[in-house]
Design a protein around this motif. Structure first.
Motif, PDB file in Angstrom:
ATOM      1  N   SER A  68       0.840  -1.197   0.000  1.00  0.00           N
ATOM      2  CA  SER A  68       0.000   0.000   0.000  1.00  0.00           C
ATOM      3  C   SER A  68       0.877   1.248   0.000  1.00  0.00           C
ATOM      4  O   SER A  68       2.060   1.198   0.370  1.00  0.00           O
ATOM      5  CB  SER A  68      -0.929   0.032   1.209  1.00  0.00           C
ATOM      6  OG  SER A  68      -0.174   0.214   2.399  1.00  0.00           O
ATOM      7  N   LEU A  69       0.289   2.360  -0.409  1.00  0.00           N
ATOM      8  CA  LEU A  69       1.002   3.632  -0.385  1.00  0.00           C
ATOM      9  C   LEU A  69       1.347   4.021   1.052  1.00  0.00           C
ATOM     10  O   LEU A  69       2.419   4.579   1.316  1.00  0.00           O
ATOM     11  CB  LEU A  69       0.144   4.718  -1.044  1.00  0.00           C
ATOM     12  CG  LEU A  69       0.750   6.117  -1.130  1.00  0.00           C
ATOM     13  CD1 LEU A  69       2.044   6.121  -1.930  1.00  0.00           C
ATOM     14  CD2 LEU A  69      -0.260   7.096  -1.741  1.00  0.00           C
ATOM     15  N   GLU A  70       0.463   3.739   1.975  1.00  0.00           N
ATOM     16  CA  GLU A  70       0.694   4.067   3.383  1.00  0.00           C
ATOM     17  C   GLU A  70       1.964   3.394   3.893  1.00  0.00           C
ATOM     18  O   GLU A  70       2.802   4.026   4.558  1.00  0.00           O
ATOM     19  CB  GLU A  70      -0.498   3.653   4.236  1.00  0.00           C
ATOM     20  CG  GLU A  70      -0.318   3.943   5.712  1.00  0.00           C
ATOM     21  CD  GLU A  70      -1.532   3.556   6.537  1.00  0.00           C
ATOM     22  OE1 GLU A  70      -1.562   3.897   7.732  1.00  0.00           O
ATOM     23  OE2 GLU A  70      -2.435   2.908   5.989  1.00  0.00           O
ATOM     24  N   GLU A  71       2.144   2.115   3.581  1.00  0.00           N
ATOM     25  CA  GLU A  71       3.327   1.395   4.032  1.00  0.00           C
ATOM     26  C   GLU A  71       4.593   2.009   3.445  1.00  0.00           C
ATOM     27  O   GLU A  71       5.622   2.130   4.134  1.00  0.00           O
ATOM     28  CB  GLU A  71       3.224  -0.080   3.644  1.00  0.00           C
ATOM     29  CG  GLU A  71       2.172  -0.844   4.413  1.00  0.00           C
ATOM     30  CD  GLU A  71       2.129  -2.307   4.017  1.00  0.00           C
ATOM     31  OE1 GLU A  71       3.102  -2.779   3.371  1.00  0.00           O
ATOM     32  OE2 GLU A  71       1.136  -2.981   4.327  1.00  0.00           O
ATOM     33  N   ALA A  72       4.530   2.399   2.174  1.00  0.00           N
ATOM     34  CA  ALA A  72       5.699   3.001   1.526  1.00  0.00           C
ATOM     35  C   ALA A  72       6.067   4.317   2.195  1.00  0.00           C
ATOM     36  O   ALA A  72       7.250   4.590   2.455  1.00  0.00           O
ATOM     37  CB  ALA A  72       5.420   3.209   0.045  1.00  0.00           C
ATOM     38  N   ILE A  73       5.069   5.143   2.501  1.00  0.00           N
ATOM     39  CA  ILE A  73       5.346   6.448   3.100  1.00  0.00           C
ATOM     40  C   ILE A  73       5.840   6.298   4.531  1.00  0.00           C
ATOM     41  O   ILE A  73       6.704   7.052   4.993  1.00  0.00           O
ATOM     42  CB  ILE A  73       4.094   7.348   3.017  1.00  0.00           C
ATOM     43  CG1 ILE A  73       3.756   7.648   1.560  1.00  0.00           C
ATOM     44  CG2 ILE A  73       4.301   8.645   3.789  1.00  0.00           C
ATOM     45  CD1 ILE A  73       2.491   8.448   1.345  1.00  0.00           C
ATOM     46  N   LEU A  74       5.327   5.314   5.259  1.00  0.00           N
ATOM     47  CA  LEU A  74       5.826   5.070   6.615  1.00  0.00           C
ATOM     48  C   LEU A  74       7.294   4.651   6.581  1.00  0.00           C
ATOM     49  O   LEU A  74       8.094   5.064   7.427  1.00  0.00           O
ATOM     50  CB  LEU A  74       4.976   3.994   7.305  1.00  0.00           C
ATOM     51  CG  LEU A  74       3.545   4.410   7.655  1.00  0.00           C
ATOM     52  CD1 LEU A  74       2.782   3.224   8.239  1.00  0.00           C
ATOM     53  CD2 LEU A  74       3.526   5.581   8.621  1.00  0.00           C
ATOM     54  N   VAL A 107      13.467   3.938   2.632  1.00  0.00           N
ATOM     55  CA  VAL A 107      13.522   4.329   1.215  1.00  0.00           C
ATOM     56  C   VAL A 107      13.799   5.826   1.157  1.00  0.00           C
ATOM     57  O   VAL A 107      13.579   6.554   2.137  1.00  0.00           O
ATOM     58  CB  VAL A 107      12.217   3.987   0.457  1.00  0.00           C
ATOM     59  CG1 VAL A 107      12.011   2.492   0.354  1.00  0.00           C
ATOM     60  CG2 VAL A 107      11.016   4.664   1.114  1.00  0.00           C
ATOM     61  N   ASP A 108      14.286   6.276   0.002  1.00  0.00           N
ATOM     62  CA  ASP A 108      14.611   7.696  -0.168  1.00  0.00           C
ATOM     63  C   ASP A 108      13.451   8.490  -0.756  1.00  0.00           C
ATOM     64  O   ASP A 108      13.322   9.691  -0.490  1.00  0.00           O
ATOM     65  CB  ASP A 108      15.829   7.837  -1.094  1.00  0.00           C
ATOM     66  CG  ASP A 108      17.041   7.116  -0.540  1.00  0.00           C
ATOM     67  OD1 ASP A 108      17.501   7.502   0.553  1.00  0.00           O
ATOM     68  OD2 ASP A 108      17.519   6.159  -1.194  1.00  0.00           O
ATOM     69  N   LEU A 109      12.632   7.836  -1.543  1.00  0.00           N
ATOM     70  CA  LEU A 109      11.520   8.504  -2.233  1.00  0.00           C
ATOM     71  C   LEU A 109      10.367   7.528  -2.377  1.00  0.00           C
ATOM     72  O   LEU A 109      10.565   6.307  -2.363  1.00  0.00           O
ATOM     73  CB  LEU A 109      11.946   8.977  -3.634  1.00  0.00           C
ATOM     74  CG  LEU A 109      13.023  10.058  -3.730  1.00  0.00           C
ATOM     75  CD1 LEU A 109      13.573  10.108  -5.148  1.00  0.00           C
ATOM     76  CD2 LEU A 109      12.447  11.411  -3.326  1.00  0.00           C
ATOM     77  N   VAL A 110       9.172   8.076  -2.555  1.00  0.00           N
ATOM     78  CA  VAL A 110       7.986   7.280  -2.891  1.00  0.00           C
ATOM     79  C   VAL A 110       7.376   7.878  -4.156  1.00  0.00           C
ATOM     80  O   VAL A 110       7.202   9.098  -4.253  1.00  0.00           O
ATOM     81  CB  VAL A 110       6.950   7.287  -1.750  1.00  0.00           C
ATOM     82  CG1 VAL A 110       5.662   6.591  -2.191  1.00  0.00           C
ATOM     83  CG2 VAL A 110       7.515   6.603  -0.507  1.00  0.00           C
ATOM     84  N   LEU A 111       7.071   7.023  -5.120  1.00  0.00           N
ATOM     85  CA  LEU A 111       6.482   7.457  -6.387  1.00  0.00           C
ATOM     86  C   LEU A 111       5.000   7.104  -6.411  1.00  0.00           C
ATOM     87  O   LEU A 111       4.619   5.954  -6.166  1.00  0.00           O
ATOM     88  CB  LEU A 111       7.188   6.770  -7.559  1.00  0.00           C
ATOM     89  CG  LEU A 111       6.627   7.058  -8.955  1.00  0.00           C
ATOM     90  CD1 LEU A 111       6.820   8.528  -9.331  1.00  0.00           C
ATOM     91  CD2 LEU A 111       7.268   6.144  -9.997  1.00  0.00           C
ATOM     92  N   ALA A 112       4.155   8.105  -6.707  1.00  0.00           N
ATOM     93  CA  ALA A 112       2.709   7.879  -6.785  1.00  0.00           C
ATOM     94  C   ALA A 112       2.063   9.053  -7.519  1.00  0.00           C
ATOM     95  O   ALA A 112       2.759   9.984  -7.950  1.00  0.00           O
ATOM     96  CB  ALA A 112       2.104   7.717  -5.396  1.00  0.00           C
ATOM     97  N   GLU A 113       0.733   9.014  -7.648  1.00  0.00           N
ATOM     98  CA  GLU A 113       0.025  10.163  -8.217  1.00  0.00           C
ATOM     99  C   GLU A 113       0.087  11.330  -7.239  1.00  0.00           C
ATOM    100  O   GLU A 113       0.017  11.151  -6.018  1.00  0.00           O
ATOM    101  CB  GLU A 113      -1.432   9.810  -8.517  1.00  0.00           C
ATOM    102  CG  GLU A 113      -1.608   9.027  -9.801  1.00  0.00           C
ATOM    103  CD  GLU A 113      -3.053   9.015 -10.273  1.00  0.00           C
ATOM    104  OE1 GLU A 113      -3.947   9.395  -9.479  1.00  0.00           O
ATOM    105  OE2 GLU A 113      -3.299   8.618 -11.427  1.00  0.00           O
TER     106      GLU A 113
END
Length: 281
Positions: A187-193, A200-206
Protein backbone atom coordinates in the motif's frame (compact mmCIF):
# COMPACT_ATOMS: atom_id res chain seq x y z
CA UNK A 1 -53.70 18.73 -33.65
CA UNK A 2 -56.33 17.54 -36.19
CA UNK A 3 -58.89 16.82 -33.47
CA UNK A 4 -58.29 20.24 -31.96
CA UNK A 5 -58.85 21.90 -35.32
CA UNK A 6 -62.14 20.05 -35.94
CA UNK A 7 -63.33 21.02 -32.47
CA UNK A 8 -62.55 24.65 -33.19
CA UNK A 9 -64.57 24.52 -36.45
CA UNK A 10 -67.60 23.10 -34.66
CA UNK A 11 -67.45 25.82 -32.03
CA UNK A 12 -67.25 28.46 -34.74
CA UNK A 13 -70.62 27.45 -36.16
CA UNK A 14 -72.30 28.46 -32.88
CA UNK A 15 -70.46 31.72 -32.31
CA UNK A 16 -71.40 35.24 -33.29
CA UNK A 17 -69.24 37.03 -35.85
CA UNK A 18 -67.84 39.55 -33.35
CA UNK A 19 -66.55 36.70 -31.13
CA UNK A 20 -64.84 34.78 -33.91
CA UNK A 21 -61.81 37.06 -34.21
CA UNK A 22 -61.03 36.90 -30.48
CA UNK A 23 -61.54 33.14 -30.51
CA UNK A 24 -59.01 32.62 -33.28
CA UNK A 25 -56.48 34.83 -31.56
CA UNK A 26 -56.65 32.67 -28.43
CA UNK A 27 -56.65 29.48 -30.48
CA UNK A 28 -53.59 30.58 -32.46
CA UNK A 29 -51.69 31.24 -29.23
CA UNK A 30 -52.63 27.81 -27.86
CA UNK A 31 -51.57 26.06 -31.07
CA UNK A 32 -48.27 27.97 -31.07
CA UNK A 33 -47.41 26.93 -27.50
CA UNK A 34 -48.43 23.34 -28.26
CA UNK A 35 -46.18 23.37 -31.28
CA UNK A 36 -43.24 24.52 -29.18
CA UNK A 37 -43.72 21.63 -26.77
CA UNK A 38 -43.83 19.20 -29.69
CA UNK A 39 -40.67 20.69 -31.21
CA UNK A 40 -38.75 20.54 -27.93
CA UNK A 41 -39.90 16.99 -27.32
CA UNK A 42 -38.84 15.93 -30.82
CA UNK A 43 -35.43 17.55 -30.39
CA UNK A 44 -34.87 15.83 -27.05
CA UNK A 45 -36.04 12.52 -28.54
CA UNK A 46 -33.58 12.89 -31.42
CA UNK A 47 -30.75 13.62 -28.94
CA UNK A 48 -31.87 10.67 -26.80
CA UNK A 49 -30.93 12.70 -23.71
CA UNK A 50 -32.94 12.12 -20.52
CA UNK A 51 -34.43 15.13 -18.73
CA UNK A 52 -32.81 13.91 -15.50
CA UNK A 53 -29.28 12.51 -15.69
CA UNK A 54 -28.30 10.18 -12.87
CA UNK A 55 -24.58 10.24 -12.07
CA UNK A 56 -22.97 7.57 -9.88
CA UNK A 57 -19.92 8.14 -7.70
CA UNK A 58 -18.20 6.17 -4.97
CA UNK A 59 -17.92 8.77 -2.22
CA UNK A 60 -14.62 7.33 -1.01
CA UNK A 61 -11.89 9.11 -2.99
CA UNK A 62 -11.29 12.63 -1.70
CA UNK A 63 -10.93 15.20 -3.11
CA UNK A 64 -12.50 13.66 -6.24
CA UNK A 65 -15.56 12.44 -4.37
CA UNK A 66 -16.47 11.89 -0.73
CA UNK A 67 -19.45 11.82 1.62
CA UNK A 68 -20.41 14.94 3.57
CA UNK A 69 -23.39 14.48 5.91
CA UNK A 70 -24.21 11.32 3.92
CA UNK A 71 -24.38 13.31 0.67
CA UNK A 72 -21.88 13.07 -2.18
CA UNK A 73 -19.49 16.01 -2.39
CA UNK A 74 -16.13 16.84 -3.93
CA UNK A 75 -14.55 17.94 -7.18
CA UNK A 76 -16.44 15.53 -9.44
CA UNK A 77 -19.79 16.36 -7.86
CA UNK A 78 -19.30 20.11 -8.38
CA UNK A 79 -18.04 19.47 -11.90
CA UNK A 80 -21.03 17.24 -12.66
CA UNK A 81 -23.48 19.89 -11.49
CA UNK A 82 -21.87 22.49 -13.73
CA UNK A 83 -21.88 20.17 -16.74
CA UNK A 84 -25.57 19.37 -16.24
CA UNK A 85 -26.35 23.10 -16.01
CA UNK A 86 -24.56 23.67 -19.32
CA UNK A 87 -26.55 20.81 -20.86
CA UNK A 88 -29.86 22.25 -19.56
CA UNK A 89 -30.75 19.07 -17.70
CA UNK A 90 -31.31 18.17 -14.06
CA UNK A 91 -28.72 15.90 -12.48
CA UNK A 92 -28.99 13.65 -9.45
CA UNK A 93 -26.15 11.78 -7.75
CA UNK A 94 -26.15 8.14 -6.69
CA UNK A 95 -23.68 6.58 -4.24
CA UNK A 96 -22.39 3.24 -5.48
CA UNK A 97 -19.59 1.00 -4.22
CA UNK A 98 -16.60 0.67 -6.54
CA UNK A 99 -17.09 -2.96 -7.57
CA UNK A 100 -20.64 -2.32 -8.78
CA UNK A 101 -20.12 1.01 -10.53
CA UNK A 102 -19.72 -0.36 -14.05
CA UNK A 103 -22.31 -3.18 -13.69
CA UNK A 104 -24.84 -0.65 -12.37
CA UNK A 105 -24.29 1.62 -15.37
CA UNK A 106 -24.66 -1.25 -17.84
CA UNK A 107 -27.88 -2.31 -16.05
CA UNK A 108 -29.27 1.25 -16.50
CA UNK A 109 -29.41 2.03 -12.76
CA UNK A 110 -27.87 5.40 -13.69
CA UNK A 111 -26.64 7.21 -16.79
CA UNK A 112 -23.02 8.13 -16.10
CA UNK A 113 -20.10 7.49 -13.74
CA UNK A 114 -17.93 10.24 -12.27
CA UNK A 115 -15.73 8.40 -9.75
CA UNK A 116 -12.04 8.94 -10.63
CA UNK A 117 -12.54 6.28 -13.31
CA UNK A 118 -9.44 5.87 -15.46
CA UNK A 119 -9.73 5.61 -19.23
CA UNK A 120 -7.90 2.34 -19.84
CA UNK A 121 -8.09 -0.26 -22.60
CA UNK A 122 -9.76 -2.66 -20.18
CA UNK A 123 -12.47 -0.15 -19.28
CA UNK A 124 -12.93 0.85 -22.92
CA UNK A 125 -13.96 -2.71 -23.70
CA UNK A 126 -17.09 -2.12 -21.62
CA UNK A 127 -17.69 1.63 -21.69
CA UNK A 128 -17.49 4.80 -23.70
CA UNK A 129 -15.78 7.82 -22.14
CA UNK A 130 -15.98 11.57 -22.35
CA UNK A 131 -12.83 13.52 -23.07
CA UNK A 132 -10.57 13.32 -19.99
CA UNK A 133 -11.17 15.93 -17.28
CA UNK A 134 -8.16 14.89 -15.17
CA UNK A 135 -4.67 13.87 -16.29
CA UNK A 136 -3.07 13.67 -12.87
CA UNK A 137 0.73 14.05 -12.89
CA UNK A 138 3.02 11.72 -10.99
CA UNK A 139 5.34 12.99 -8.30
CA UNK A 140 7.91 11.87 -5.78
CA UNK A 141 7.52 12.22 -2.06
CA UNK A 142 10.78 12.82 -0.19
CA UNK A 143 11.96 13.87 3.27
CA UNK A 144 12.10 17.58 3.95
CA UNK A 145 15.38 17.31 5.84
CA UNK A 146 17.12 15.36 3.04
CA UNK A 147 16.48 17.26 -0.19
CA UNK A 148 16.94 15.51 -3.54
CA UNK A 149 18.82 17.48 -6.22
CA UNK A 150 16.73 16.22 -9.15
CA UNK A 151 14.51 13.44 -10.41
CA UNK A 152 16.26 12.42 -13.60
CA UNK A 153 17.36 8.82 -14.08
CA UNK A 154 20.98 9.78 -13.40
CA UNK A 155 20.16 11.90 -10.34
CA UNK A 156 18.29 8.98 -8.75
CA UNK A 157 20.91 6.33 -9.50
CA UNK A 158 21.39 4.26 -6.36
CA UNK A 159 18.37 5.77 -4.59
CA UNK A 160 15.67 3.55 -3.08
CA UNK A 161 12.24 4.30 -4.58
CA UNK A 162 9.11 2.92 -2.93
CA UNK A 163 6.13 1.99 -5.13
CA UNK A 164 2.92 0.01 -4.77
CA UNK A 165 3.56 -3.54 -5.97
CA UNK A 166 2.03 -4.96 -9.15
CA UNK A 167 0.90 -1.56 -10.43
CA UNK A 168 1.78 0.73 -13.32
CA UNK A 169 3.98 2.67 -10.87
CA UNK A 170 6.22 -0.34 -10.41
CA UNK A 171 6.59 -0.85 -14.17
CA UNK A 172 7.14 2.87 -14.76
CA UNK A 173 9.81 3.14 -12.07
CA UNK A 174 11.67 0.06 -13.30
CA UNK A 175 11.70 1.34 -16.90
CA UNK A 176 12.49 5.01 -16.22
CA UNK A 177 14.90 4.67 -13.29
CA UNK A 178 16.91 1.53 -14.10
CA UNK A 179 19.83 2.48 -11.85
CA UNK A 180 17.64 3.03 -8.78
CA UNK A 181 16.53 0.34 -6.32
CA UNK A 182 12.78 -0.21 -6.67
CA UNK A 183 11.16 -1.40 -3.44
CA UNK A 184 7.60 -2.75 -3.56
CA UNK A 185 4.86 -2.24 -0.97
CA UNK A 186 1.36 -3.53 -0.49
CA UNK A 187 0.00 0.00 0.00
CA UNK A 188 1.00 3.63 -0.39
CA UNK A 189 0.69 4.07 3.38
CA UNK A 190 3.33 1.40 4.03
CA UNK A 191 5.70 3.00 1.53
CA UNK A 192 5.35 6.45 3.10
CA UNK A 193 5.83 5.07 6.61
CA UNK A 194 9.07 3.47 5.44
CA UNK A 195 10.06 6.82 3.93
CA UNK A 196 9.73 8.33 7.41
CA UNK A 197 11.89 5.53 8.83
CA UNK A 198 14.52 6.19 6.10
CA UNK A 199 14.19 2.72 4.62
CA UNK A 200 13.52 4.33 1.22
CA UNK A 201 14.61 7.70 -0.17
CA UNK A 202 11.52 8.50 -2.23
CA UNK A 203 7.99 7.28 -2.89
CA UNK A 204 6.48 7.46 -6.39
CA UNK A 205 2.71 7.88 -6.79
CA UNK A 206 0.03 10.16 -8.22
CA UNK A 207 0.34 13.71 -6.96
CA UNK A 208 -3.24 13.77 -5.62
CA UNK A 209 -2.65 10.71 -3.42
CA UNK A 210 0.63 12.08 -2.08
CA UNK A 211 -0.92 15.48 -1.37
CA UNK A 212 -3.89 13.88 0.40
CA UNK A 213 -1.57 11.84 2.63
CA UNK A 214 0.52 14.89 3.49
CA UNK A 215 -2.62 16.87 4.33
CA UNK A 216 -4.27 14.28 6.55
CA UNK A 217 -1.54 12.20 8.17
CA UNK A 218 0.75 13.31 10.98
CA UNK A 219 3.39 10.81 9.82
CA UNK A 220 3.89 12.88 6.65
CA UNK A 221 4.79 16.15 8.40
CA UNK A 222 8.46 15.90 7.46
CA UNK A 223 7.76 15.09 3.81
CA UNK A 224 7.78 17.23 0.68
CA UNK A 225 6.53 16.63 -2.85
CA UNK A 226 9.37 16.67 -5.35
CA UNK A 227 9.24 17.11 -9.11
CA UNK A 228 6.12 16.57 -11.20
CA UNK A 229 6.45 13.86 -13.84
CA UNK A 230 4.22 13.96 -16.93
CA UNK A 231 1.55 11.29 -17.07
CA UNK A 232 2.60 8.62 -19.55
CA UNK A 233 -0.49 7.15 -21.28
CA UNK A 234 1.44 3.98 -22.11
CA UNK A 235 1.53 3.15 -18.38
CA UNK A 236 -1.36 5.06 -16.84
CA UNK A 237 -3.98 5.48 -19.58
CA UNK A 238 -5.42 8.69 -20.98
CA UNK A 239 -6.65 10.08 -17.67
CA UNK A 240 -9.99 10.22 -15.86
CA UNK A 241 -13.23 10.67 -17.78
CA UNK A 242 -16.99 10.28 -17.48
CA UNK A 243 -17.99 6.64 -17.97
CA UNK A 244 -20.97 6.10 -20.28
CA UNK A 245 -22.73 3.26 -22.04
CA UNK A 246 -21.39 2.75 -25.56
CA UNK A 247 -24.78 3.35 -27.15
CA UNK A 248 -25.29 6.76 -25.51
CA UNK A 249 -23.46 8.68 -28.22
CA UNK A 250 -25.64 11.80 -27.94
CA UNK A 251 -25.05 12.02 -24.19
CA UNK A 252 -21.30 11.66 -24.71
CA UNK A 253 -21.36 14.48 -27.29
CA UNK A 254 -23.23 16.73 -24.84
CA UNK A 255 -20.77 16.03 -22.03
CA UNK A 256 -17.82 16.67 -24.35
CA UNK A 257 -19.32 19.95 -25.52
CA UNK A 258 -20.00 21.09 -21.95
CA UNK A 259 -16.45 20.19 -20.88
CA UNK A 260 -15.05 22.21 -23.75
CA UNK A 261 -17.21 25.22 -22.84
CA UNK A 262 -16.19 25.32 -19.18
CA UNK A 263 -12.52 24.96 -20.07
CA UNK A 264 -12.70 27.89 -22.47
CA UNK A 265 -14.51 30.29 -20.13
CA UNK A 266 -12.43 29.49 -17.02
CA UNK A 267 -15.17 27.73 -15.04
CA UNK A 268 -13.24 24.45 -14.94
CA UNK A 269 -10.22 26.18 -13.39
CA UNK A 270 -12.40 27.82 -10.71
CA UNK A 271 -13.88 24.46 -9.72
CA UNK A 272 -10.49 22.75 -9.82
CA UNK A 273 -8.84 25.36 -7.59
CA UNK A 274 -11.31 24.63 -4.78
CA UNK A 275 -10.09 21.04 -4.57
CA UNK A 276 -6.64 20.81 -6.17
CA UNK A 277 -4.00 23.54 -5.53
CA UNK A 278 -2.13 22.48 -8.70
CA UNK A 279 -2.79 21.67 -12.36
CA UNK A 280 -4.53 18.36 -13.04
CA UNK A 281 -4.65 18.36 -16.85
Amino acid sequence: MTDAFLTAVCLMKHMKERDKSAFWQVAAAIFFVFGLFVAVGMARAEDNIPDVIRIASEGARPPYNYLENNDLAGFEIELGRELCARMNVTCTFVTQDWDNLIPGLLDHHYDAIMAALNITEENREKLAFSTPYVRMPLAFLGRRDEPIAGVSAEALAGKKIGVIANTAFEAYAEDHFPKAQIQNYASLEEAILDLGEKRVDLVLAEKADLNDFRTNRREAQNTVIIGDLPRDPAYFGEGIGIGLRKGDTALKAKFDQALEEIRKDGTFRKIRERFFPYEIE
